[in-house]
Design an enzyme around this catalytic site. Structure first.
Site, PDB file in Angstrom:
ATOM      1  N   ASP A  94      57.673   1.653  -3.771  1.00 51.07           N
ATOM      2  CA  ASP A  94      58.253   2.118  -4.870  1.00 51.07           C
ATOM      3  C   ASP A  94      57.309   2.104  -6.020  1.00 51.07           C
ATOM      4  O   ASP A  94      56.350   1.908  -5.970  1.00 51.07           O
ATOM      5  CB  ASP A  94      59.783   1.409  -5.175  1.00 51.07           C
ATOM      6  CG  ASP A  94      59.640   0.035  -5.679  1.00 51.07           C
ATOM      7  OD1 ASP A  94      58.394  -0.471  -5.903  1.00 51.07           O
ATOM      8  OD2 ASP A  94      60.611  -0.652  -6.110  1.00 51.07           O
TER       9      ASP A  94
ATOM     10  N   VAL B  59      60.830  -8.120  -1.445  1.00 49.58           N
ATOM     11  CA  VAL B  59      62.085  -8.636  -0.553  1.00 49.58           C
ATOM     12  C   VAL B  59      62.849  -7.215  -0.295  1.00 49.58           C
ATOM     13  O   VAL B  59      63.594  -7.251   0.551  1.00 49.58           O
ATOM     14  CB  VAL B  59      62.816  -9.654  -1.585  1.00 49.58           C
ATOM     15  CG1 VAL B  59      64.202  -9.602  -1.066  1.00 49.58           C
ATOM     16  CG2 VAL B  59      62.202 -10.809  -1.792  1.00 49.58           C
TER      17      VAL B  59
ATOM     18  N   HIS C 206      53.696 -15.230  16.332  1.00 48.09           N
ATOM     19  CA  HIS C 206      55.094 -15.712  17.139  1.00 48.09           C
ATOM     20  C   HIS C 206      56.242 -14.856  16.980  1.00 48.09           C
ATOM     21  O   HIS C 206      57.102 -14.709  17.722  1.00 48.09           O
ATOM     22  CB  HIS C 206      55.416 -17.104  16.180  1.00 48.09           C
ATOM     23  CG  HIS C 206      54.509 -18.354  16.480  1.00 48.09           C
ATOM     24  ND1 HIS C 206      55.138 -19.420  16.178  1.00 48.09           N
ATOM     25  CD2 HIS C 206      53.444 -18.373  17.183  1.00 48.09           C
ATOM     26  CE1 HIS C 206      54.019 -20.578  16.491  1.00 48.09           C
ATOM     27  NE2 HIS C 206      53.003 -19.789  17.176  1.00 48.09           N
ATOM     28  N   ASN C 207      56.358 -13.862  15.908  1.00 45.77           N
ATOM     29  CA  ASN C 207      57.540 -13.135  15.729  1.00 45.77           C
ATOM     30  C   ASN C 207      57.148 -11.628  16.004  1.00 45.77           C
ATOM     31  O   ASN C 207      58.043 -11.022  16.060  1.00 45.77           O
ATOM     32  CB  ASN C 207      58.149 -13.127  14.477  1.00 45.77           C
ATOM     33  CG  ASN C 207      58.133 -14.494  13.971  1.00 45.77           C
ATOM     34  OD1 ASN C 207      57.480 -14.927  12.938  1.00 45.77           O
ATOM     35  ND2 ASN C 207      58.892 -15.299  14.391  1.00 45.77           N
TER      36      ASN C 207
ATOM     37  N   ARG D 163      62.101 -15.046  22.669  1.00 47.28           N
ATOM     38  CA  ARG D 163      62.644 -15.171  21.189  1.00 47.28           C
ATOM     39  C   ARG D 163      62.576 -13.709  20.633  1.00 47.28           C
ATOM     40  O   ARG D 163      63.502 -13.328  20.046  1.00 47.28           O
ATOM     41  CB  ARG D 163      61.919 -16.245  20.448  1.00 47.28           C
ATOM     42  CG  ARG D 163      62.105 -17.486  21.061  1.00 47.28           C
ATOM     43  CD  ARG D 163      60.899 -18.398  20.535  1.00 47.28           C
ATOM     44  NE  ARG D 163      61.143 -19.821  21.167  1.00 47.28           N
ATOM     45  CZ  ARG D 163      60.471 -20.620  20.978  1.00 47.28           C
ATOM     46  NH1 ARG D 163      59.387 -20.560  20.224  1.00 47.28           N
ATOM     47  NH2 ARG D 163      60.675 -21.805  21.743  1.00 47.28           N
TER      48      ARG D 163
HETATM   49  C1  RB5 Z   1      62.089  -2.607  -8.842  1.00 47.55           C
HETATM   50  O1  RB5 Z   1      62.498  -2.813 -10.287  1.00 47.55           O
HETATM   51  C2  RB5 Z   1      62.461  -3.678  -8.239  1.00 47.55           C
HETATM   52  O2  RB5 Z   1      63.826  -4.209  -7.946  1.00 47.55           O
HETATM   53  C3  RB5 Z   1      62.002  -3.603  -6.556  1.00 47.55           C
HETATM   54  O3  RB5 Z   1      60.610  -3.243  -6.865  1.00 47.55           O
HETATM   55  C4  RB5 Z   1      61.851  -4.654  -5.724  1.00 47.55           C
HETATM   56  O4  RB5 Z   1      61.120  -5.951  -6.364  1.00 47.55           O
HETATM   57  C5  RB5 Z   1      63.140  -5.012  -4.884  1.00 47.55           C
HETATM   58  O5  RB5 Z   1      63.374  -5.767  -4.121  1.00 47.55           O
END
Ligand code: RB5
Length: 154
Positions: free
Chosen positions: A7, A68, A97-98, A135
């Site tokens: 992004d 994340v 492992h995964n 697994r």
């Molecule tokens: C964007 O501000 C931020 O939320 C995005 O880049 C990311 O960290 C989301 O998990």
């Protein structure tokens, strides 16, 4: 080919890693975002995830602020095993492992040089199979909403 996606927050780190990989001789393709304007990361996680799950790309790298959100979105796609990593040990073990096929990193979490080291460890490690193969096969059973064969988990 390695599929890249980000992004706006991950855009700069993605471009640094893209150049790093090209200089090392890897073939890469950027699935966007292609501009630094604010955008929604699940769209690019989806594009990279589909490229990997379909076999168009062998592996994928995703970049957002934390890594994340990209990992959560990518792991919704059947066949994707995405790890969100901020250090090389987990990156390497996630391959061994995964059998992870996508690595996600946060540009607001890791510095450029640490990110290169994480990518190196992840790309050069191989899946060990053996006891880990069953697994990983269980991931697929869960994903396909089947009852895991001969297993009573409840
Ligand atoms: C964007 O501000 C931020 O939320 C995005 O880049 C990311 O960290 C989301 O998990």
């Amino acid at each position: 080919m390695i599929a890249l996606g980000s992004d706006h927050a991950g855009f700069g780190l993605k471009k640094i890693i893209e150049k790093y990989l090209v200089d090392l001789g890897y073939e890469v393709k950027d699935y966007g975002t292609l501009v630094e304007q604010r955008c929604d990361y699940p769209i690019f996680a989806y594009k990279v995830g589909r490229a990997v799950a379909s076999g168009e790309a062998q592996k994928g790298l995703l970049f957002c602020g934390t890594g994340v959100g990209m990992a959560i979105a990518a792991n919704k796609i059947k066949g994707v095993r995405c790890v969100c990593c901020a250090e090389p040990y987990s990156a390497r073990l996630s391959r061994m492992h995964n059998d992870t096929n996508i690595l996600s990193m946060g540009s607001r979490v890791v510095g450029d040089e640490l990110a290169k080291m994480i990518v190196d460890e992840w790309l050069k490690a191989s899946f060990e199979g053996g006891r880990h193969a069953n697994r990983v096969a269980l991931f697929t059973e869960i994903e396909e909403n089947r009852d895991p064969a001969e297993k009573k988990w409840e």
